[in-house]
Scaffold this motif. Structure first.
Motif, mmCIF file in Angstrom:
data_model
loop_
_atom_site.group_PDB
_atom_site.id
_atom_site.type_symbol
_atom_site.label_atom_id
_atom_site.label_comp_id
_atom_site.label_asym_id
_atom_site.label_seq_id
_atom_site.Cartn_x
_atom_site.Cartn_y
_atom_site.Cartn_z
ATOM 1 N N GLN A 78 0.828 -1.214 0.000
ATOM 2 C CA GLN A 78 0.000 0.000 0.000
ATOM 3 C C GLN A 78 0.861 1.262 0.000
ATOM 4 O O GLN A 78 0.593 2.238 0.716
ATOM 5 C CB GLN A 78 -0.938 0.012 1.231
ATOM 6 N N LEU A 79 1.917 1.247 -0.825
ATOM 7 C CA LEU A 79 2.892 2.341 -0.816
ATOM 8 C C LEU A 79 2.277 3.732 -0.969
ATOM 9 O O LEU A 79 2.620 4.635 -0.191
ATOM 10 C CB LEU A 79 3.952 2.117 -1.893
ATOM 11 N N PRO A 80 1.376 3.986 -1.936
ATOM 12 C CA PRO A 80 0.838 5.353 -2.065
ATOM 13 C C PRO A 80 0.158 5.840 -0.788
ATOM 14 O O PRO A 80 0.332 7.005 -0.395
ATOM 15 C CB PRO A 80 -0.169 5.228 -3.222
ATOM 16 N N ALA A 81 -0.596 4.963 -0.130
ATOM 17 C CA ALA A 81 -1.262 5.354 1.111
ATOM 18 C C ALA A 81 -0.250 5.583 2.224
ATOM 19 O O ALA A 81 -0.398 6.508 3.039
ATOM 20 C CB ALA A 81 -2.273 4.292 1.522
ATOM 21 N N VAL A 82 0.795 4.766 2.267
ATOM 22 C CA VAL A 82 1.841 4.936 3.284
ATOM 23 C C VAL A 82 2.512 6.292 3.131
ATOM 24 O O VAL A 82 2.718 7.027 4.117
ATOM 25 C CB VAL A 82 2.883 3.802 3.183
ATOM 26 N N LEU A 83 2.847 6.670 1.902
ATOM 27 C CA LEU A 83 3.496 7.956 1.654
ATOM 28 C C LEU A 83 2.576 9.118 2.018
ATOM 29 O O LEU A 83 3.017 10.124 2.591
ATOM 30 C CB LEU A 83 3.911 8.052 0.195
ATOM 31 N N SER A 84 1.291 8.978 1.699
ATOM 32 C CA SER A 84 0.333 10.036 2.019
ATOM 33 C C SER A 84 0.201 10.228 3.527
ATOM 34 O O SER A 84 0.251 11.357 4.027
ATOM 35 C CB SER A 84 -1.028 9.702 1.403
ATOM 36 N N VAL A 85 0.046 9.129 4.248
ATOM 37 C CA VAL A 85 -0.086 9.209 5.704
ATOM 38 C C VAL A 85 1.194 9.745 6.331
ATOM 39 O O VAL A 85 1.160 10.558 7.257
ATOM 40 C CB VAL A 85 -0.455 7.823 6.285
ATOM 41 N N ARG A 86 2.327 9.304 5.818
ATOM 42 C CA ARG A 86 3.612 9.813 6.339
ATOM 43 C C ARG A 86 3.710 11.326 6.172
ATOM 44 O O ARG A 86 4.060 12.045 7.113
ATOM 45 C CB ARG A 86 4.763 9.135 5.601
ATOM 46 N N ASP A 87 3.398 11.804 4.980
ATOM 47 C CA ASP A 87 3.546 13.231 4.700
ATOM 48 C C ASP A 87 2.523 14.085 5.452
ATOM 49 O O ASP A 87 2.767 15.274 5.700
ATOM 50 C CB ASP A 87 3.412 13.474 3.195
ATOM 51 N N GLU A 88 1.400 13.482 5.820
ATOM 52 C CA GLU A 88 0.356 14.219 6.534
ATOM 53 C C GLU A 88 0.460 14.071 8.053
ATOM 54 O O GLU A 88 -0.397 14.561 8.787
ATOM 55 C CB GLU A 88 -1.017 13.751 6.062
ATOM 56 N N GLY A 89 1.504 13.377 8.520
ATOM 57 C CA GLY A 89 1.726 13.255 9.955
ATOM 58 C C GLY A 89 0.841 12.240 10.649
ATOM 59 O O GLY A 89 0.604 12.332 11.857
ATOM 60 N N GLY A 90 0.359 11.252 9.905
ATOM 61 C CA GLY A 90 -0.505 10.228 10.487
ATOM 62 C C GLY A 90 0.276 9.074 11.093
ATOM 63 O O GLY A 90 1.496 9.142 11.293
ATOM 64 N N THR A 91 -0.433 7.996 11.373
ATOM 65 C CA THR A 91 0.145 6.821 12.018
ATOM 66 C C THR A 91 0.251 5.675 11.027
ATOM 67 O O THR A 91 -0.706 5.375 10.297
ATOM 68 C CB THR A 91 -0.711 6.367 13.211
ATOM 69 N N ILE A 92 1.406 5.030 11.010
ATOM 70 C CA ILE A 92 1.642 3.877 10.141
ATOM 71 C C ILE A 92 1.775 2.633 11.007
ATOM 72 O O ILE A 92 2.645 2.568 11.878
ATOM 73 C CB ILE A 92 2.910 4.074 9.294
#
Length: 244
Positions: A78-92
């Motif tokens: 789920q790379l695109p979602a991982v990058l989006s959450v990372r850049d938005e300061g979310g939790t992985i």
């Protein structure tokens, strides 16, 4: 130790399933690994009985070829979602296995938290061989929650004993310098995230682990040392001469 955990397996130790012919059309299900634009790089197919095999697109994109060449780029699930959450300061959430990632993501999709669950292919060797690429993806994340598997002792293959705990300890250590907050948790029921959710627990119910509990599997010897008797010079000379 992490060193023994990351020791490559014996190439001679192959199971009967490794000699079977597989076609992706016969798979029970498959998981797609995509790049930043959503292009499929490879798929991990699950067969019955439980066996996993990788497939890559043929050069003309008309069919799927079993195997995962060394030249194929490895990415987090789920790379695109991982990058989006990372850049938005979310939790992985970092889990072991696509099934666990999908189950955690189903729960996350039903809520409002900015978070995503991911994994990688290949288990311990898969992380070992492509760690730098995965760390580059996670670098700068605000929070990573490692859901460690609760593995037991394996008397027949001591190097596999407690491998989930040992891998989580290693990943925790390498993520701490590059991620804002790194936590390690484990299921309240069963051995992994799927067991935890199947038992009726929520993501907020994972048991958080202390630093002592995390690093215990980084330094502990999980297999008893092998007893041996050192050879004397006379022993060596006798063996070289073929004497008893």
């Amino acid at each position: 130790s992490v060193v023994s955990l990351f020791t490559p397996p014996d190439p001679a130790s192959t199971s009967p399933s490794s000699r079977r012919s597989y076609r992706i059309e016969d798979a029970d299900l498959s998981y797609k690994y995509v790049d930043e634009q959503g292009t499929v790089l490879y798929r991990i197919a699950r067969f019955v009985p439980k066996t996993f095999r990788p497939f890559v697109p043929s050069p003309d994109g008309q069919w799927w070829v079993m195997g995962l060449p060394k030249t194929t780029r490895r990415v987090l699930y789920q790379l695109p979602a991982v990058l989006s959450v990372r850049d938005e300061g979310g939790t992985i959430y970092l889990v072991e296995g696509e099934k666990d990632a999908d189950n955690v993501n189903r729960v996350l999709l039903a809520g409002t938290v900015n978070a995503v669950a991911t994994t990688w292919t290949g288990g311990v060797p898969g992380w070992r061989d492509h760690e730098s690429a995965y760390l580059d993806t996670l670098r700068g994340a605000a929070k990573v929650v490692i859901v460690r598997d609760r593995d037991g002792e394996d008397p027949e293959n001591p190097q596999n004993s407690y491998k989930g705990q040992r891998l989580a300890s290693h990943i925790h250590g390498v993520l701490k310098p590059i991620v804002g907050d790194v936590q390690v948790v484990e299921a309240l029921a069963g051995k992994d995230a799927s067991d935890h959710l199947d038992a009726g627990y929520d993501l907020t119910d994972f048991r958080g682990l202390s630093d002592d509990e995390i690093v215990a599997f980084d330094v502990a010897e999980v297999a008893a040392p092998v007893a041996y008797s050192p050879l004397t010079l006379a022993d060596c000379e006798a063996r070289l001469r073929g004497l008893p």
